[in-house]
Design a protein around this motif. Structure first.
Motif, PDB file in Angstrom:
ATOM      1  N   TRP A 119       0.829  -1.207   0.000  1.00 13.18           N
ATOM      2  CA  TRP A 119       0.000   0.000   0.000  1.00 13.18           C
ATOM      3  C   TRP A 119       0.862   1.254   0.000  1.00 13.18           C
ATOM      4  N   VAL A 120       0.378   2.262  -0.700  1.00 14.34           N
ATOM      5  CA  VAL A 120       1.059   3.557  -0.773  1.00 14.34           C
ATOM      6  C   VAL A 120       0.133   4.615  -0.181  1.00 14.34           C
ATOM      7  N   SER A 121       0.590   5.254   0.877  1.00 13.28           N
ATOM      8  CA  SER A 121      -0.120   6.414   1.438  1.00 13.28           C
ATOM      9  C   SER A 121       0.580   7.658   0.933  1.00 13.28           C
ATOM     10  N   TRP A 122      -0.164   8.648   0.542  1.00 13.25           N
ATOM     11  CA  TRP A 122       0.368   9.781  -0.205  1.00 13.25           C
ATOM     12  C   TRP A 122      -0.429  11.038   0.151  1.00 13.25           C
ATOM     13  N   LEU A 123       0.047  12.189  -0.330  1.00 16.97           N
ATOM     14  CA  LEU A 123      -0.624  13.466  -0.081  1.00 16.97           C
ATOM     15  C   LEU A 123      -0.157  14.478  -1.110  1.00 16.97           C
ATOM     16  N   HIS A 124      -1.078  15.202  -1.714  1.00 13.16           N
ATOM     17  CA  HIS A 124      -0.729  16.284  -2.636  1.00 13.16           C
ATOM     18  C   HIS A 124      -0.087  17.420  -1.842  1.00 13.16           C
ATOM     19  N   ILE A 125       0.919  18.062  -2.410  1.00 15.48           N
ATOM     20  CA  ILE A 125       1.648  19.115  -1.709  1.00 15.48           C
ATOM     21  C   ILE A 125       0.723  20.259  -1.279  1.00 15.48           C
TER      22      ILE A 125
END
Length: 305
Positions: free
Chosen positions: A196-202
């Motif tokens: 799984w990849v957890s991510w966030l837009h800048i």
């Protein structure tokens, strides 16, 4: 009217530069503490008190982003430097805050979503309340980092620990590297693609920090990530659909291990499964501009083309 002051420790990198622009636009006076002699940067070494500490007096906000990169081989020397850069910078900031007659009202200290253990597909996502902390090197680094932050005696300063996931931006961080490789045909799943990849837009990263600064009732640990983690294979499919390379090169684990050795980095950075959701942010009323990775990449990838 005097502007509110924000201190940005270790703020010359990708995240720090975006936060500096964001809060300057909001009307803050932003003071960056950094090891380099860049114009507009107040020098500090991240270990000992110095003239820089006077900048904290009367500041409204302190944000600490200091920490040596983890994009390296995890040998004994690098492990020591990774831990020390995080714990020492946090400790010396605590000393500086404690010495202030008018200390910062809020201190936001970096942490990482990597603090949670490797999460298999069927396991629930990690929240602040129910997340399972791991015992590997990187997971223990995060725990030591937060422990140093929690030990600080700063009774007049609200504390927030930012367990930040992978932040996606067009001008820094992991995305430009991922996009460059995808153009060359490395838009295939990495390993088995199930991690799984957890991510966030800048933009949401900056907005979330602003949200936490503006709400005095919010303190403690917050996961800074989008509400929709996705498997690595799905992320690579999004990159593949955008770039449509002429050929596709497989990325089995054994090949990634060789590549990581040659590039002097670790496969953990792409093979560890990070399944994290921002429960506390959502409960507090934060609304994401980019809640899905597809929307985030649709916004960011054209700027990289």
């Amino acid at each position: 009217m005097e502007r509110l002051k924000l201190i940005l420790a270790g703020g010359n990198g990708f995240l720090g530069q975006h936060l500096a622009r964001h809060f300057t636009h909001l009307g803050y006076e932003v003071v960056t503490l950094g090891r380099s002699a860049k114009p507009g940067t107040v020098h500090w070494n991240g270990r000992t008190l110095g003239p820089w500490a006077a900048e904290l007096e009367g500041a409204a906000v302190l944000i600490n982003l200091a920490g040596r990169t983890v994009d390296c081989r995890y040998n004994a020397t690098n492990k020591y430097a990774i831990i020390r850069s995080r714990t020492e910078s946090t400790r010396v900031l605590a000393e500086a805050v404690a010495a202030c007659r008018n200390p910062p009202a809020v201190w936001l200290n970096s942490s990482t979503a990597t603090i949670y253990q490797h999460t298999e597909d069927e396991q629930p996502a990690n929240t602040e309340a129910t997340g399972q902390l791991g015992r590997t090197f990187s997971e223990m680094v995060a725990q030591q980092w937060e422990a140093e932050f929690n030990l600080a005696y700063v009774p007049h300063t609200r504390r927030v620990a930012l367990r930040t996931a992978i932040v996606l931006g067009a001008d820094g961080g992991a995305l430009p590297v991922m996009a460059r490789l995808a153009r060359l045909g490395l838009s295939t799943q990495q390993g088995n693609g199930c991690q799984w990849v957890s991510w966030l837009h800048i933009q949401d990263f900056c907005r979330a920090v602003e949200f936490l600064v503006a709400r005095p009732q919010l303190k403690g640990v917050f996961n800074l990530c989008a509400p929709t983690p996705l498997p690595n294979a799905a992320l690579m499919q999004l990159l593949d659909a955008h770039y449509r390379p002429r050929w596709h090169l497989p990325q089995p684990r054994w090949l990634l291990e060789i590549g990581a050795f040659l590039l002097r980095t670790e496969t953990e950075l792409i093979l560890k499964s990070r399944k994290v959701v921002p429960q506390r942010l959502l409960e507090a009323g934060f609304r994401f501009q980019f809640p899905s990775c597809e929307a985030a990449l649709t916004d960011l990838l054209p700027r990289l083309s």
